[in-house]
Design an enzyme around this catalytic site. Structure first.
Site, PDB file in Angstrom:
ATOM      1  N   ASP A   3       5.238   7.684  -1.792  1.00 13.31           N
ATOM      2  CA  ASP A   3       6.181   6.723  -2.359  1.00 13.31           C
ATOM      3  C   ASP A   3       6.036   6.668  -3.878  1.00 13.31           C
ATOM      4  O   ASP A   3       4.928   6.516  -4.404  1.00 13.31           O
ATOM      5  CB  ASP A   3       5.943   5.328  -1.765  1.00 13.31           C
ATOM      6  CG  ASP A   3       7.008   4.334  -2.164  1.00 13.31           C
ATOM      7  OD1 ASP A   3       8.163   4.756  -2.364  1.00 13.31           O
ATOM      8  OD2 ASP A   3       6.702   3.129  -2.273  1.00 13.31           O
ATOM      9  N   MET A   8      -1.997   6.034  -0.937  1.00 13.98           N
ATOM     10  CA  MET A   8      -1.773   7.122  -0.001  1.00 13.98           C
ATOM     11  C   MET A   8      -0.279   7.366   0.170  1.00 13.98           C
ATOM     12  O   MET A   8       0.530   6.452   0.030  1.00 13.98           O
ATOM     13  CB  MET A   8      -2.393   6.763   1.355  1.00 13.98           C
ATOM     14  CG  MET A   8      -2.441   7.914   2.341  1.00 13.98           C
ATOM     15  SD  MET A   8      -3.574   9.210   1.797  1.00 13.98           S
ATOM     16  CE  MET A   8      -3.386  10.379   3.148  1.00 13.98           C
ATOM     17  N   HIS A  23       2.369  -2.083  -2.632  1.00 11.91           N
ATOM     18  CA  HIS A  23       2.567  -2.229  -1.188  1.00 11.91           C
ATOM     19  C   HIS A  23       1.721  -3.393  -0.676  1.00 11.91           C
ATOM     20  O   HIS A  23       0.494  -3.328  -0.678  1.00 11.91           O
ATOM     21  CB  HIS A  23       2.157  -0.942  -0.463  1.00 11.91           C
ATOM     22  CG  HIS A  23       3.001   0.239  -0.819  1.00 11.91           C
ATOM     23  ND1 HIS A  23       2.596   1.532  -0.636  1.00 11.91           N
ATOM     24  CD2 HIS A  23       4.250   0.320  -1.361  1.00 11.91           C
ATOM     25  CE1 HIS A  23       3.537   2.366  -1.033  1.00 11.91           C
ATOM     26  NE2 HIS A  23       4.550   1.650  -1.483  1.00 11.91           N
ATOM     27  N   SER A  46      -0.549   1.412  -4.342  1.00 11.00           N
ATOM     28  CA  SER A  46      -0.739   1.104  -2.932  1.00 11.00           C
ATOM     29  C   SER A  46      -2.217   0.874  -2.680  1.00 11.00           C
ATOM     30  O   SER A  46      -2.826   0.037  -3.337  1.00 11.00           O
ATOM     31  CB  SER A  46      -0.166   2.220  -2.055  1.00 11.00           C
ATOM     32  OG  SER A  46      -0.234   1.864  -0.690  1.00 11.00           O
ATOM     33  N   THR A  47      -2.843   1.633  -1.781  1.00 10.56           N
ATOM     34  CA  THR A  47      -4.251   1.417  -1.434  1.00 10.56           C
ATOM     35  C   THR A  47      -5.129   1.500  -2.684  1.00 10.56           C
ATOM     36  O   THR A  47      -5.094   2.492  -3.412  1.00 10.56           O
ATOM     37  CB  THR A  47      -4.716   2.466  -0.411  1.00 10.56           C
ATOM     38  OG1 THR A  47      -3.836   2.428   0.709  1.00 10.56           O
ATOM     39  CG2 THR A  47      -6.137   2.195   0.038  1.00 10.56           C
TER      40      THR A  47
END
Length: 347
Positions: free
Chosen positions: A290, A287, A193, A167-168
């Site tokens: 997931d 973050m 993501h 993700s991030t």
């Protein structure tokens, strides 16, 4: 209670006012300055020393990318970009992430739903930014090396699938990881993501830069050695068996953990096909949680699992949760991850 501080940089006053309203709807946040261009922003940063900055990618006088490259070496801070969801907007956003931006929020289209979604996304990422590992700003320009003389010329992969969630910070982490991957690796499936339009461009950029084949996944593509399949934005990616072969599965069921694509959905699809014992599961920077529960299911089915360690994560969230629930077999720095994959490949 002391509030977290933000400055908002956008050439349109109406947009600045909207972003300020969104931010200050949360009592923990305060906008301590607004700027219409990078020059005003620079002076505000020196004077106010905010914790976070929001920045429009299109700025008069100096575009947001140039501003980031000049600013961040002197004043390292999390910067959240506002980006359009067009192809051009996606191009600029990737340049911003490569220049050190923390994350981005897609500009709303004007519908009530898009306004609510953009506001929630911004507030979520403001909180994420408080956990930003600022040392990663320096690492992006420094070549990370492990053992430069250590080369494994041939790797025999007993494990036939590599599944990755991020993700991030994931766009940069994936680029670094995949840069060390060659055509002998088993098929790699990735849930990052990212919204629609962005995933296709991300795959194209990686494919042009790396020595392996990278593509945005389409439904029912046979999984091939030396190929990387990236989940398309707003769709889940899974694995399905047709006959004796394994294929991609692209579908659009509900979001999971607030995400589509979801890392958990990817990992769980492998366990549903009973191929956990034939897989390596990897969770990178990001973050939230997931991917953690799906990774534990993979591990319980015999998968060897790897998490990115805290020191090399932009945000140590998803790998942290995976570690805490016992989903990780190994936890390693990003620059050692491919060596670890090769080491365990035949197990």
């Amino acid at each position: 209670m002391k509030k977290h501080t933000v400055i908002v940089v956008d050439d349109q006053k109406s947009v600045r006012s909207m972003i300020k309203r969104w931010i200050e709807s949360d009592p923990n946040w305060e906008v301590i300055g607004e700027a219409a261009n990078p020059y005003e922003a620079r002076d505000l940063i020196v004077e106010k020393q905010p914790e976070v900055m929001t920045l429009d990618v299109h700025m008069p006088g100096m575009d947001g990318i140039v501003f980031l490259k000049k600013l961040l070496p002197q004043y390292p801070m999390p910067v959240i970009m506002f980006s359009s969801s067009t192809t051009e907007g996606a191009h600029i956003t990737f340049e911003a992430l490569e220049a050190g931006a923390f994350d981005y929020v897609s500009k709303p289209t004007g519908t009530p739903e898009s306004l609510i979604e953009a506001k929630e996304d911004l507030l979520s990422k403001l909180y994420e930014s408080l956990n930003y590992n600022l040392t990663k700003l320096n690492l992006t320009t420094k070549k990370e090396t492990n053992s430069p003389n250590k080369k494994i010329s041939k790797t025999t992969f007993k494990r036939k699938f590599i599944l990755i969630g991020s993700s991030t910070g994931g766009t940069t982490a994936l680029r670094k990881l995949l840069d060390e991957v060659d055509e002998t690796f088993p098929p790699i499936l990735i849930a990052q993501h990212m919204p629609e339009n962005f995933t296709s461009l991300f795959a194209q950029r990686l494919n042009s830069d790396l020595k392996i084949q990278v593509k945005e996944a389409k439904d029912k593509e046979i999984l091939q050695t030396g190929h990387v399949y990236i989940a398309p934005g707003n769709y889940h990616l899974g694995i399905q068996k047709i006959g004796s072969d394994y294929y991609t599965r692209i579908f659009q069921t509900d979001k999971k953990n607030g995400h589509r694509p979801s890392v958990d959905v990817l990992f769980e699809s492998a366990t549903e096909q009973d191929i956990g014992g034939n897989s390596i599961g990897i969770i990178l920077t990001g973050m939230g949680s997931d991917g953690a529960s799906g990774l534990l299911k993979l591990k319980n089915q015999g998968s060897l699992t790897i998490g990115q360690n805290k020191e090399t994560c932009v945000v140590y969230g998803m790998p942290k949760v995976a570690y805490e629930i016992g989903a990780l077999t190994y936890q390693v720095p990003l620059n050692e991850m491919v060596d670890k994959i090769k080491e365990i490949a035949a197990l």
